[in-house]
Design a protein around this motif. Structure first.
Motif, PDB file in Angstrom:
ATOM      1  N   THR A  87      19.673 -43.107  26.063  1.00 31.65           N
ATOM      2  CA  THR A  87      18.423 -43.515  26.285  1.00 31.65           C
ATOM      3  C   THR A  87      18.366 -44.576  27.555  1.00 31.65           C
ATOM      4  N   VAL A  88      19.279 -45.724  27.339  1.00 30.13           N
ATOM      5  CA  VAL A  88      19.077 -46.722  28.255  1.00 30.13           C
ATOM      6  C   VAL A  88      19.875 -45.891  29.599  1.00 30.13           C
ATOM      7  N   ALA A  89      20.926 -45.089  29.683  1.00 29.50           N
ATOM      8  CA  ALA A  89      21.412 -44.740  30.855  1.00 29.50           C
ATOM      9  C   ALA A  89      20.375 -43.778  31.489  1.00 29.50           C
ATOM     10  N   VAL A  90      19.677 -42.770  30.957  1.00 30.54           N
ATOM     11  CA  VAL A  90      18.888 -41.993  31.416  1.00 30.54           C
ATOM     12  C   VAL A  90      17.685 -42.597  31.951  1.00 30.54           C
ATOM     13  N   VAL A  91      17.074 -43.714  31.263  1.00 33.26           N
ATOM     14  CA  VAL A  91      15.814 -44.372  31.759  1.00 33.26           C
ATOM     15  C   VAL A  91      16.257 -45.263  32.861  1.00 33.26           C
ATOM     16  N   GLN A  92      17.438 -45.760  33.107  1.00 32.46           N
ATOM     17  CA  GLN A  92      17.753 -46.482  34.016  1.00 32.46           C
ATOM     18  C   GLN A  92      17.940 -45.804  35.437  1.00 32.46           C
ATOM     19  N   VAL A 117      22.942 -37.424  45.596  1.00 32.85           N
ATOM     20  CA  VAL A 117      24.331 -37.985  44.965  1.00 32.85           C
ATOM     21  C   VAL A 117      24.726 -38.728  46.001  1.00 32.85           C
ATOM     22  N   GLN A 118      24.484 -38.511  47.516  1.00 32.52           N
ATOM     23  CA  GLN A 118      25.372 -39.224  48.330  1.00 32.52           C
ATOM     24  C   GLN A 118      24.512 -40.620  48.479  1.00 32.52           C
ATOM     25  N   LYS A 119      23.342 -40.837  48.479  1.00 32.50           N
ATOM     26  CA  LYS A 119      22.545 -41.936  48.432  1.00 32.50           C
ATOM     27  C   LYS A 119      22.800 -42.767  47.218  1.00 32.50           C
ATOM     28  N   SER A 120      23.095 -42.226  46.091  1.00 37.67           N
ATOM     29  CA  SER A 120      23.025 -42.951  44.629  1.00 37.67           C
ATOM     30  C   SER A 120      24.488 -43.559  44.310  1.00 37.67           C
ATOM     31  N   HIS A 121      25.224 -43.761  45.275  1.00 38.24           N
ATOM     32  CA  HIS A 121      26.592 -44.228  44.888  1.00 38.24           C
ATOM     33  C   HIS A 121      26.717 -45.886  44.272  1.00 38.24           C
ATOM     34  N   ASP A 122      25.499 -46.462  44.375  1.00 36.59           N
ATOM     35  CA  ASP A 122      25.459 -47.751  44.001  1.00 36.59           C
ATOM     36  C   ASP A 122      24.773 -47.823  42.463  1.00 36.59           C
ATOM     37  N   CYS A 123      24.405 -46.605  42.228  1.00 35.18           N
ATOM     38  CA  CYS A 123      23.683 -46.503  40.670  1.00 35.18           C
ATOM     39  C   CYS A 123      24.857 -46.161  39.489  1.00 35.18           C
ATOM     40  N   PRO A 124      25.129 -46.895  38.596  1.00 35.43           N
ATOM     41  CA  PRO A 124      26.114 -46.562  37.686  1.00 35.43           C
ATOM     42  C   PRO A 124      25.959 -45.589  36.732  1.00 35.43           C
ATOM     43  N   THR A 125      24.522 -44.997  36.686  1.00 30.31           N
ATOM     44  CA  THR A 125      24.215 -44.339  35.450  1.00 30.31           C
ATOM     45  C   THR A 125      23.581 -42.759  36.247  1.00 30.31           C
ATOM     46  N   ILE A 126      24.384 -42.648  37.538  1.00 31.82           N
ATOM     47  CA  ILE A 126      24.233 -41.366  38.274  1.00 31.82           C
ATOM     48  C   ILE A 126      25.660 -40.994  38.700  1.00 31.82           C
ATOM     49  N   VAL A 127      26.081 -39.657  38.477  1.00 31.09           N
ATOM     50  CA  VAL A 127      27.451 -39.190  38.958  1.00 31.09           C
ATOM     51  C   VAL A 127      27.736 -39.353  40.288  1.00 31.09           C
ATOM     52  N   THR A 128      28.880 -40.228  40.310  1.00 31.04           N
ATOM     53  CA  THR A 128      29.453 -40.231  41.775  1.00 31.04           C
ATOM     54  C   THR A 128      29.885 -39.258  42.397  1.00 31.04           C
ATOM     55  N   CYS A 129      29.472 -39.143  43.788  1.00 29.75           N
ATOM     56  CA  CYS A 129      29.798 -38.311  44.803  1.00 29.75           C
ATOM     57  C   CYS A 129      30.927 -38.674  45.699  1.00 29.75           C
ATOM     58  N   PHE A 130      32.101 -38.091  45.795  1.00 31.81           N
ATOM     59  CA  PHE A 130      33.366 -38.299  46.616  1.00 31.81           C
ATOM     60  C   PHE A 130      33.191 -37.903  48.054  1.00 31.81           C
ATOM     61  N   GLY A 131      32.378 -36.753  48.267  1.00 29.68           N
ATOM     62  CA  GLY A 131      32.216 -36.094  49.425  1.00 29.68           C
ATOM     63  C   GLY A 131      31.675 -34.838  49.688  1.00 29.68           C
ATOM     64  N   THR A 132      31.559 -34.238  50.744  1.00 32.93           N
ATOM     65  CA  THR A 132      31.013 -32.801  50.735  1.00 32.93           C
ATOM     66  C   THR A 132      31.742 -31.906  51.740  1.00 32.93           C
TER      67      THR A 132
END
Length: 465
Positions: free
Chosen positions: A231-236, A178-193
């Motif tokens: 389907t589009v969101a999950v495959v991406q 979640v920390q490294k995937s901040h640039d993927c629009p189809t993965i939940v955004t992480c604000f911090g830990t």
């Protein structure tokens, strides 16, 4: 006859004297020393107390010959074997365990920072208000919380630090992705830990709900247009994990597919994701059994590992479940029965007579191919006609979601949709499949200006041109 012994009898005086000599020699013999210098349980700095020998009882009334008594004395003179017990030292920490602890320490140094709206805020766990639990993940619970200083509401996943190495790895994997995937629009955004002595918090964007809860709310099939965008969101998202981080999700299912009130669909929960080695995963005990691919249940002895196509199977099963409103193996009473059906029966597919487009049927059939060698990978799925149609399709997921979660009073149990002129699409039949198809048709008619969204292509029966 004093001092004389009759012929054929034992001279008891001589015998007693011989036995006394043997007894004396036996007592004077030293116990064997430990030449190897090993300490077999003896306490340090304490002299070893010799074990007390049993008292030897001699019966001189016996008329046994001297040879027999000599043999008995020799056997008693043999040193007894020691009972040796080794104390096993505790196992040394493995390299992997040390690496996990080191990574946790790195995360601990970055704790307490929230990145919201382009700003970095120093925060503390005491600055949050708990608004209630909204779900649970693989290794923790998810709560709706408000960050009081700026009154910002978010989802916070809390995971306990039990000290178990497997749990530690799950937490790290979830944090990592979640920390490294901040640039993927189809993965939940992480604000911090936040990392404390007892728990780990992951602060994420608040989504409206998951598709598992939506399925229970709809209580029937979902429209094809909604599942097309899913389907589009999950495959991406899956393709991003593979290409950017060399990771396989391993737990694709409706409860891990979220949708926001803005209509955006995203993938979540990466606690049991796995690193790929030579594009293959090795750990088998991960993921939900109900969505597990056949090659993970009964691996090929020549190729025991599996790859990203295991997640493609899970996506196919999820689509069948949401498109029909029913899990394909729901009639199984035990996990064993379900696993047996997955391995022995034909794979699930969409019913051909329920209004699903030929492209959707073909896509699901390809995902649910039992032989993983014939199952497509992400690049092939992204090039599939069904996915390409929905990448740019203008589907009003937000309105559909609102109609499901907050239906107007007095409406039917079926989810409603609107035509291009704004009129409400009312069910003309009690068949939920037919009404789901009506919603799909209304959505496409609303955006018929795009040539690729011509509903005629979707309504075409298999085998027709």
């Amino acid at each position: 006859m004093s001092g004389n012994v009759a012929s054929g009898t034992v001279n008891l005086s001589d015998l007693e004297e011989r036995l006394k000599k043997l007894e004396s020699n036996f007592q004077s013999k030293k116990r064997p020393t430990n030449k190897l210098g090993l300490n077999f349980g003896a306490q340090p700095n304490h002299p070893t107390v010799p074990a007390q020998r049993p008292q030897m009882s001699l019966n001189f009334q016996s008329s046994a010959p001297a040879s027999t008594l000599n043999s008995m004395s020799q056997q008693m003179a043999q040193p007894r074997k020691k009972q040796i017990s080794f104390s096993i030292p505790p196992p040394e920490k493995s390299h992997e365990s040390e690496r996990v602890n080191q990574r946790l320490q790195e995360v601990y140094q970055q704790t307490g920072k929230l990145r919201i709206g382009g700003k970095v805020l120093q925060a503390h766990v005491h600055e949050f208000d708990n608004l209630g639990q909204i779900g649970s993940g693989t290794c923790g619970q998810v709560y709706k919380m408000r960050y009081k200083p700026i009154s910002y509401v978010m989802a916070v996943k809390q995971m306990n630090r039990s000290g178990n190495n497997d749990e530690q790895k799950r937490i790290l994997m979830d944090l990592d992705i979640v920390q490294k995937s901040h640039d993927c629009p189809t993965i939940v955004t992480c604000f911090g830990t936040f990392v404390t002595e007892s728990s780990v918090w992951i602060c994420m964007e608040l989504m409206e709900t998951c598709f598992e809860k939506l399925k229970k709310r709809v209580q029937g099939p979902m429209p094809e247009v909604i599942l097309g965008k899913l389907t589009v969101a999950v495959v991406q998202a899956l393709n991003y994990l593979k290409e950017q981080h060399n990771v396989i999700h391993r737990d694709v299912k409706p409860s891990n597919i979220l949708v926001g009130n803005n209509g955006v669909i995203k993938l979540c929960d990466f606690g049991i994701s796995g690193r790929l080695v030579d594009s293959q995963a090795k750990t088998r005990a991960a993921g939900c059994t109900a969505y597990m691919a056949p090659e993970r249940i009964s691996p090929d002895p020549n190729h025991p590992n599996y790859d990203i196509r295991a997640d493609v199977w899970s996506l196919g099963i999820s689509l069948v479940e949401l498109a029909t409103g029913r899990f394909p193996y729901s009639d199984c009473k035990t996990d064993f029965e379900m696993l047996t059906k997955i391995l022995e029966q034909e794979p699930p597919s969409l019913p051909p007579d329920k209004g699903f487009s030929i492209h959707f049927q073909k896509f699901v059939t390809a995902c649910c191919t039992k032989d993983y060698r014939n199952r497509p990978k992400y690049r092939e799925l992204l090039a599939d006609e069904f996915v390409k149609r929905f990448i740019f399709a203008n589907v009003d997921v937000t309105k559909w979601l609102g109609q499901i979660l907050y239906p107007p009073t007095g409406t039917t149990a079926f989810p409603i949709a609107r035509t291009a002129s704004g009129n409400v699409v009312k069910p003309t039949t009690t068949d939920p499949f037919a009404f789901a198809a009506e919603i799909t048709q209304a959505q496409f008619a609303k955006h018929a200006r795009t040539r690729s969204l011509d509903f005629k292509d979707f309504n075409r029966k298999p085998g027709t041109k």
